[in-house]
Design an enzyme around this catalytic site. Structure first.
Site, short mmCIF file in Angstrom:
data_model
loop_
_atom_site.label_atom_id
_atom_site.label_comp_id
_atom_site.label_asym_id
_atom_site.label_seq_id
_atom_site.Cartn_x
_atom_site.Cartn_y
_atom_site.Cartn_z
N GLU A 37 0.82 -1.22 0.00
CA GLU A 37 0.00 0.00 0.00
C GLU A 37 0.85 1.26 0.00
O GLU A 37 1.78 1.41 0.79
CB GLU A 37 -1.00 0.04 1.16
CG GLU A 37 -2.04 1.14 0.99
CD GLU A 37 -2.75 1.14 -0.37
OE1 GLU A 37 -2.14 1.62 -1.35
OE2 GLU A 37 -3.89 0.63 -0.47
N ASP A 58 -7.36 -0.29 -3.12
CA ASP A 58 -8.41 0.73 -3.22
C ASP A 58 -9.26 0.52 -4.47
O ASP A 58 -9.93 1.45 -4.92
CB ASP A 58 -7.78 2.13 -3.23
CG ASP A 58 -6.85 2.32 -4.42
OD1 ASP A 58 -6.63 1.34 -5.18
OD2 ASP A 58 -6.35 3.44 -4.61
#
Ligand SMILES: *[C@@H]1O[C@H](CO)[C@@H](O)[C@H](O)[C@H]1NC(C)=O
Length: 498
Positions: free
Chosen positions: A221, A297
């Site tokens: 991430e 996401d």
């Protein structure tokens, strides 16, 4: 518990142990096991995946041919005969219920209705395992699967391992991210260290390895990592094998990237060491959702092909992973033909005639860049005949399929762009080559050929209001309408007019 493990690993059982039997013997059992190609436990005989067909929306589950065996592709072929099929569920074989389904909208929205991601074609990634046909999951940009409410997947800084078998020749670099592994349960970017997933591709925004890629990296991430540093880690090599085993694992203060050819040989360790030293990765803040084909996401611009993969609890030893790699090699992944229906020969010059009633004197032709259908007869002008004539060449993006070169505009080919067909000059880019590659199949209405897009394989040449698109059987565009789909996507291929 120990004694039952010993029974499991007695000589006869070990000979047929699946990847998850091997992980269990190593003390790091699978908590998710996904594959459309085979059972990942020697005793598994349940459903591997579910497909949904376009003709009536019915679904069916595909199981292995026998316990521990290869998927029953013939059952899928029979169910999907004469229509299109999508993969709707990839079942978790671990018993934890961590199934993968169509990814919902997250930080990024998908292209399907309501912002979901698209589902993958059930027939776009054919392979053989030990000579038996099976189908992988072809992730075109916009495609994604997810489970945000899992059971038993690592959270926080807890240890886990994972591997995936991928098509090492299907990747991109412009989009984020073709991933498999641990991600945010909110489908939003919640910060550094909230993911731990395998990434495959040649994205150069964050980390890179040696050469030009593609590389196996870890999506942690807000960064793809090829090692401890945030940019180049030259121990992570460019991958070149058609079938690729990719491994990522992490535990407090330690993580690793490993990989190898899934069809032969052993795994190599590309990185093993400390967590990235920039903030947020030690300790990790893993959330335990599972993603396939997208970023945490829901970023969905990437592409790749997935055949099988698992996630474990605990940090698997290299020796355990090496045994899993031996099992993958023994499964015998091989390639399978991408085309079907009446043969369309390389170097032939062809015409393509529509078969929809009322339109069946019209041929695929072009006016400049715009591709349409026009009525062409033996008394048409030579210019019109030429505009409706195409030379077949090996697929620019995959030589197992074809590209169609314009007869009157040398160096230009049929390609799709925003799902409309165009005649465009070859600019040499990966996107051009792939969007100009098409895989002919048997005509869905029983006539001629249906011409599938290689890069977006849920889509086929379709005439709609006499213009040419690559259309899916249902979808958000008017040209994706289900009415007359089989007729509109079936073309009779004959010798060219000129
Ligand atoms: C197609 O034509 C090219 C150029 O003449 C030739 O090199 C190639 O072998 C031909 N391929 C086939 C399959 O006929």
């Amino acid at each position: 518990m120990r004694s039952s493990l010993l029974v499991l690993s007695s000589a006869a059982a070990l000979a047929i142990a699946g990847p998850c039997d091997i992980y269990a013997s190593g003390g790091t059992p699978c908590v998710a096991a996904h594959s459309t190609t085979r059972a990942l436990y020697s005793a598994f005989s349940g459903s591997l995946y579910q497909v949904k067909r376009g003709s009536d929306g019915a679904t069916t589950n595909i199981a292995p041919l026998s316990a521990g065996g290869v998927a029953n592709a013939a059952a899928q072929d029979s169910f999907c005969s004469g229509t299109t099929c999508l993969i709707t569920i990839i079942y978790d074989q671990s018993g934890k219920g961590n199934h993968l389904t169509q990814a919902p909208p997250g930080g990024f929205k998908g292209p399907a209705a309501n912002g979901f991601d698209n589902l993958a074609s059930a027939t776009a990634a054919p392979v053989t395992l030990g000579g038996h046909k099976a189908y992988g999951v072809f992730v075109a940009p916009g495609t994604g699967y997810r489970n945000d409410a899992t059971n038993g997947i690592a959270k926080g800084d807890a240890a886990e391992g994972m591997y995936a078998v991928l098509d090492g020749t299907h990747f991109n670099g412009c989009g984020c991210c073709f991933d498999y592994g641990n991600a945010e349960t909110s489908a939003k970017d919640t910060g550094n260290g909230h993911m731990e997933a395998i990434y495959f591709g040649n994205n150069k925004v964050w980390g890179t390895g040696s050469g030009n890629g593609p590389w196996i990296m870890a999506d942690l991430e807000n960064g793809l990592f090829s090692g401890q540093g945030t940019k180049l880690n030259s121990g992570d090599p460019t991958q070149t094998s058609r079938f690729l085993t990719a491994v990522v694992k992490g535990q407090p203060g330690l993580w690793a990237i490993r990989g190898g050819n899934a069809a032969s040989g052993s795994l190599s360790t590309y990185y093993s060491g400390g967590r990235p030293t920039v903030g947020g990765y030690s300790p990790m803040s893993k959330e335990g959702a599972i993603i396939l084909g997208i970023g945490g996401d829901n970023s969905n611009g990437a592409q790749g092909t997935f055949y099988e993969g698992v996630m474990t609890t605990g940090y698997p030893s290299d020796a355990t992973e090496n045994s899993v790699q031996a099992n993958i090699v023994a499964a015998g992944y091989g390639t399978s033909s991408l085309v079907g229906g009446p043969a369309i020969n390389i170097n032939s010059t062809i015409s393509l005639r529509a078969t929809t009633a009322g339109y069946d004197t019209r041929y695929i032709a072009h006016n400049g860049a715009a591709v349409n259908t026009q009525v062409v007869t033996s008394s048409s002008t030579n210019a019109l005949k030429l505009s409706a004539s195409w030379t077949v060449v090996p697929g620019l993006g995959n030589s197992g399929c074809i590209s169609l070169q314009s007869r009157d505009t040398t160096g230009s080919y049929l390609r799709h762009s925003n799902f409309a067909l165009q005649v465009s000059a070859n600019d040499g880019s990966q996107a051009f080559r792939e969007d100009a590659t098409f895989c002919p199949e048997a005509g869905l209405n029983g006539q001629g050929n249906t011409i599938r897009s290689w890069s977006h394989p849920t889509r086929f040449f379709r005439h709609f209001n006499n213009n040419l698109y690559v259309s899916s059987n249902g979808g958000v565009h008017d040209f994706d309408a289900t009415g007359a789909f089989n007729d509109d996507v079936s073309f009779v291929v004959s010798a060219a007019f000129a």
